[in-house]
Design an enzyme around this catalytic site. Structure first.
Site, short mmCIF file in Angstrom:
data_model
loop_
_atom_site.label_atom_id
_atom_site.label_comp_id
_atom_site.label_asym_id
_atom_site.label_seq_id
_atom_site.Cartn_x
_atom_site.Cartn_y
_atom_site.Cartn_z
N TYR A 158 84.86 102.76 69.36
CA TYR A 158 84.87 104.19 69.69
C TYR A 158 86.24 104.50 70.27
O TYR A 158 86.74 105.56 69.80
CB TYR A 158 83.93 104.55 70.62
N VAL B 273 88.17 103.55 77.42
CA VAL B 273 87.66 103.96 78.53
C VAL B 273 88.39 104.04 79.92
O VAL B 273 89.29 103.09 80.12
CB VAL B 273 86.19 103.04 78.80
N ASP C 77 70.18 99.98 70.33
CA ASP C 77 71.30 99.08 70.29
C ASP C 77 71.07 98.35 71.86
O ASP C 77 72.09 98.34 72.48
CB ASP C 77 72.91 99.56 70.39
#
Length: 960
Positions: free
Chosen positions: A644, A647, A757
């Site tokens: 994605y 972080v 998930d």
């Protein structure tokens, strides 16, 4: 997981994970050099004396030894040298789709004692199949189909007791099917083999009764298009694992065995084009039967059997020229899945009444050359193709009804464009579904027994496309998109369609990319959706490798170069001027489009209007705020990354720690999807679920802000990365906390949420080791938001390999029980300390195989994680195992709800004399602070999460 996934990992991962370059073993180098000398068109990396160290394309090494050769669709020319026997550590040999590899297979191939996969699909090898292949005791995959092999099938193949896949189809093999005698082996000894694909040869003689037995695990018996004679042996009815039977296009005679209806798992059965006689077999009870073809046999005259109407799964019934007579009962057309009835050239009479038909599926009724005198239909089923040519109803003068003519109904399907405009491409490039010009890898997909016959239903192809892409993505293959086109049936009722595979990130594939994609298709790593059945891929030679000139003249002149340079300079100047104007215009358009498409553009701070989401506590951060709180997204605050994005750790002005998940450009959702996710997460409030603090949708960024959970993920603790020791009591508390979080999502959240998930990396541990469920990137709201009632939904399969519910994959119907399955895998992970798939072994299967409830620790002592505290009494372990195994039942209806799982784990803690509501860390001695070990932060969205609808379990990967 089954051994075939391990095979793929050998090819796909060792190639990039091999450590320091090692000097190739001398025998291996000499063998490869010998192959290079007799082959034309080898990859250009095949230079130097160290194939392992310099990584020759298609060659995989373990240390200094060659363990894999995969060279599909390379355009290789030549023969297979006997020097290959020097590769004594070779496990995989795939030379598929090289149609100019000729000659016979060397006898020395029998010296490759460690070979597990011998795949030579669609080459041009000839001569007999060497008897020496029967000495390859480790062989699991033997695919020699679509060559020119002749002679008989070697009886020695019966020695291959580990063989999973046997495909010798589409050759010129003769003789009988070998079975064992007192002195020789035969195919009947292959009790563990699941695939007998022997069609399209010239095999003769009877199908030996000894070939089949009740102890076999066969699922496919494909003997079509041979010259087999005699009767169908009744022993076929003993193999209850069978799913596909093809005996068509032979010269079989006699009656069909009456016990054939014992094959209750069969979905496709083809007995057509033989000389079968006697009564029509009664197939009552074959409830999975979808496709039945018994055409062109000489069964005794009989009325339309009433048991046809009991086959609720039936999509296709083909009964051409089978002496059926009388009137077809109208209730037959009420079968909800029926697509096609083809009963040409029989003696049906009376009225054809289809007023009860299901208009959702039915597409064709072909009753040419019968005696039907009238036709009755109901309004609204005009799309059903009815053909009554050469019936009395069409023989009256002046009849012009549409059903009195034959129309062609061939599908012209081609993958639609993905919301873009097709590009005008140069040279031989083709515009992809994503409108990118490229040189695709092409070939034919051939499905040998599809369960459907309505080729006009585009939904089937969309599902297949998604399955292909999800498989390619999961195996990290460099594929941007796929195009399927022109589905059609060939003369053998095979479903054939063209496939184009487009490269990712460039306009052509390199040698390694083609090698890996070819192997995924030749070795059946890709598993198509179940309705397509067994398949074979016929790849074309790839002609446009990266770094290779496009076909054209190599001749040029200095004059041409000079003229080209001048012209090129002029064109460049004009392009620069045009680019400036274009960029300015596009900037204005982009700004306007951004304003229009921004779903947050109309948000107002104190109102709830139009598209404003109903947020409960989530804060809208500006980009500048988050940049400040994360110290300009500094490297020191970068605590993890994934598919994605990155972080970052941040600190609010209040001193509260936060975790900022910042999407990278290529992974951002659409604005409306991002808004929906924020609305969903802002409603989730539970101590065992990670809280969403806020979000940022500013300056083209998408960021989510979560509470900071300091002790990493459960996966990291189980692996030892965090320095936290999880003893038995802590593991029980972690399981209980995660179960409570999931039960809240399923039963109390509004609307209810299926996580989709669940895995150990998405269960986080706070400062007192309380479990928190995290990462809702794949989550799905379910049911009625007022009643909270959960229902199933048919959706694209998403999840993570090893944790995914097999029932969800097979049916694409998502329910809360899919999360229950994944949680059961996590429970087994807590027991064993192992990842779900480790060294080719699947933890669910390992536990089920070892389990013996009559023995100490259920006979699981060797599987249990040593750090669990095996020297202490593991109170409640037996009940914990029982709960975990209930969660991973094959059928979702047999699994408990998460609320029931919570109660079971609470009871286990009570029986152990513990308080289920005490913090995890308070139940045992102090633990090492994870911060001392510089553990990665868990808001990392791992690469093993994927969108999936085709590869689990992979074809030729044994079911989980």
């Amino acid at each position: 997981m089954g051994s075939r996934i391990l095979v793929f990992l050998v090819v796909a991962l060792i190639q990039v994970c091999t450590t320091t370059p090692a000097v190739t073993n001398n025998d291996d180098f000499n063998a490869l050099k010998a192959l290079k000398d007799v082959w034309d068109n080898v990859p250009p990396t095949w230079v130097g004396a160290d194939p392992c160290g310099s990584r020759w394309d298609g060659i995989v090494c373990t240390n200094s030894r060659v363990t894999s050769i995969t060279l599909a669709s390379m355009g290789l020319k030549g023969t297979l040298s006997g020097d290959i026997s020097l590769l004594s550590e070779l496990q995989i040999l795939d030379l598929s789709y090289n149609t100019e590899l000729t000659g016979s297979l060397p006898l020395a191939i029998g010296d490759l004692k460690k070979l597990t996969n011998l795949i030579l699909v669609r080459c041009r090898f000839s001569g007999p199949i060497p008897d020496a292949i029967g000495s390859l005791s480790q062989l699991t995959d033997l695919s020699l189909n679509s060559n020119r092999f002749s002679g008989s099938i070697p009886p020695s193949l019966g020695n291959l007791d580990k063989l999973f896949w046997l495909d010798l189809a589409d050759n010129m093999l003769t003789g009988t099917i070998p079975v064992s005698t007192g002195t020789t082996p035969g195919l009947d000894l292959l009790v563990h083999t699941k695939h007998f694909h022997l069609g399209f040869n010239q095999l003769t003689g009877q199908i030996p009764p000894k070939l089949f037995s009740s102890g076999m695990n066969l699922i496919h018996v494909l003997l079509e298009s041979n010259k087999l004679t005699g009767s169908i042996p009744s022993t076929l009815g003993l193999v209850k694992s069978l799913e596909v039977v093809r005996l068509d296009n032979n010269s079989l005679t006699g009656p069909v065995p009456s016990n054939i209806n014992n094959l209750t798992s069969v979905s496709e059965m083809f007995l057509s084009n033989n000389g079968l006689t006697g009564p029509l077999p009664n197939l009552t009870g074959m409830d999975h039967l979808t496709y039945l073809d018994m055409s062109n046999n000489t069964f005794g005259a009989t009325d339309f059997p009433p048991w046809f109407s009991t086959l609720q799964s039936l999509t296709t019934l083909v009964m051409e020229k089978t002496q059926l007579q009388g009137q077809i009962p109208s209730d037959f057309f009420s079968l909800s899945n029926l697509q096609t009835l083809d009963a040409r050239n029989n003696k049906f009479n009376g009225t054809l009444d289809i007023r009860t038909s299901s208009i959702n599926q039915l597409s064709l009724i072909d009753l040419r050359e019968n005696q039907i005198s009238a036709f009755t239909e109901r309004p609204g089923i005009e799309k059903v193709g009815v053909i009554l040519v050469d019936n009395p109803v069409c023989q009256e003068t002046g009849v012009t009804e549409s059903y009195c003519s034959v129309s062609q109904n061939e599908s012209s399907y081609s993958t639609p464009l993905n919301n873009c405009v097709a590009s005008s491409c140069f040279a031989n490039q083709i515009s992809s579904p994503n409108c990118k010009c490229a040189f695709p890898y092409t070939g034919l997909l051939q499905f040998r027994a599809p369960s459907f016959s309505n080729l006009g239903n585009d939904t089937y192809y969309t599902v297949l496309e998604q399955s292909l892409m999800n498989s390619f993505k999961f195996h990290q293959l460099p594929v941007d998109s796929v195009n399927l086109s022109h589905p059609r049936k060939d003369s053998s009722t095979y479903l054939v369609m063209n496939l184009q595979v487009f490269p990712f990130g460039q306009d052509r594939f390199n040698w390694t990319g083609i090698s890996r994609i070819g192997f995924a298709l030749s070795n059946q790593i890709f598993k198509p959706p179940s309705q397509f059945g067994p398949f074979v891929f016929h790849g074309d030679t790839y002609l446009n490798f990266a770094g290779k000139e496009v076909t054209g003249s190599n001749k040029s002149s200095n004059t041409g170069v000079i003229i080209g340079a001048v012209a090129g300079g002029s064109v460049l100047l004009l392009l620069l001027l045009g680019a400036g104007l274009y960029a300015h215009r596009q900037k204005k358009r982009a700004e306007k489009a951004t304003e229009q498409n921004n779903p947050f553009a109309q948000w107002e701070s104190n109102k709830s209007i139009g598209g404003v989401p109903q947020l409960k506590g989530a804060r809208n951060f500006s980009f500048e705020e988050l940049r400040k709180y994360s110290n300009n997204f500094s490297e020191t605050n970068d605590i993890g990354s994934g598919g994605y994005g990155n972080v970052y750790r941040g600190v609010l002005p209040t001193g509260e720690l936060i975790a900022i998940k910042r999407a990278q450009q290529g992974s951002m959702q659409g604005g409306l999807e991002f808004k929906t996710e924020i609305e969903l997460l802002s409603r989730v409030h539970h101590k065992n679920v990670v809280s969403l603090i806020g979000f940022c949708f500013d300056r083209g960024e998408q960021m989510l802000v979560y509470e900071f959970v300091p002790n990493g993920s459960l996966m990291e603790s189980l692996s030892g990365k965090t320095g936290i020791r999880l003893d038995w009591v802590r593991r029980l508390k972690v399981a209980l906390g995660a179960a409570r979080g999931l039960a809240y999502l399923h039963e109390l959240a509004n609307p209810p949420i299926i996580h989709r998930d669940i895995k150990s990396s998405n269960i986080l541990l706070d400062e007192r080791l309380n479990a928190k469920v995290a990462d809702f990137g794949l989550s799905k709201p379910m049911g009625d938001s007022e009643t909270g009632h959960l229902t199933h939904v048919t959706t694209q399969v998403k999840g993570t390999m090893g944790y995914m519910d097999p029932e969800y994959y097979m049916t694409q119907q998502l329910t809360e029980k899919s999360d229950v399955y994944s949680f059961g895998v996590v429970m087994l992970e807590l027991l064993t300390g192992k990842r779900p798939i480790e060294k080719g072994k699947y933890v669910v299967r390992e536990v089920k195989t070892a389990l013996d409830r009559a023995k100490y620790l259920y006979n699981l002592g060797e599987l249990l994680d040593s750090s669990i505290g095996l020297d202490t009494t593991l109170k409640g372990l037996d009940k914990f195992v029982d709960v975990a195994l209930k969660c991973v039942e094959e059928n979702g209806s047999d699994r408990p709800t998460m609320g029931e799982v919570v109660k079971e784990i609470e009871n286990i803690l009570h029986l152990a004399g513990l308080n289920p509501n005490a913090d995890s860390a308070s139940t045992s001695a102090s633990y090492d602070d994870a911060s001392k070990g510089n553990a990665k932060h868990p808001y990392i969205f791992s690469k093993d999460a994927f969108d999936y609808s085709g590869d689990f379990p992979a074809s030729k990967v044994e079911p989980l």
